[in-house]
Design a protein around this motif. Structure first.
Motif: not given
Length: 167
Positions: A74-82, A87-90, A132-136
């Motif tokens: 839904s957003d660029p993956l780097p933004k999603v990962l940030l 939230y999870k610190r990993q 529905l959980h995809c590799l990051s």
């Protein structure tokens, strides 16, 4: 340009039409053993794709492989990962996204088309996702994320994906 031989009538398709006509002629002159069709697929592409595959088969292109729809964040993956990291610190290996369900449903439609046309199907969604959980990411290095924006695969994830294709 998506790999279509025929296009619906619209101005946006005129450039693609001339490019794809040249590519089609090149394919016929080479007569490849295997031909892979891939694109940034949407549901509306199924009709044109079916016409293209039928035409290729009429031209004796016998081993056609369709690469289905891929991850679309839904957003660029780097933004999603940030966001996930805050939230999870990993950085999670697998992530859910609001688009994954829609892409998974689209994948089923492309798989059915392939089955009906008797061509080989490769599902990036099934390779890159679980429930529905995809590799990051496909490795531990910073350059190992799967996409550099919402849907363009990185070099490492492209290699990872194609290595998983069955012959």
């Amino acid at each position: 340009c998506k790999p279509f031989i025929e296009f619906s009538k619209s101005l946006e398709n005129e450039n693609c039409k001339s490019i794809n006509e040249k590519v089609f002629k090149e394919i016929l002159s080479i007569n490849p053993e295997k031909l892979f069709l891939s694109g940034a697929w949407y549901k509306k592409d199924l009709i044109q794709l079916k016409k293209t595959i039928i035409r290729l088969k009429k031209e004796n292109i016998n081993e056609i492989h369709l690469v289905g729809p891929s991850i679309r964040w839904s957003d660029p993956l780097p933004k999603v990962l940030l966001r996930a990291y805050r939230y999870k610190r990993q950085i999670p290996v697998y992530l859910n996204d609001e688009n994954h369900y829609k892409r998974s449903e689209l994948d089923k439609k492309f798989e059915l088309l392939s089955k009906n046309l008797k061509i080989k199907y490769h599902s990036p969604m099934k390779i890159l996702c679980k429930n529905l959980h995809c590799l990051s990411k496909v490795g531990d290095n910073a350059d190992s994320i799967t996409t550099w924006d919402e849907n363009h695969l990185t070099k490492k994830s492209s290699i990872f994906l194609v290595d998983k294709f069955s012959d």
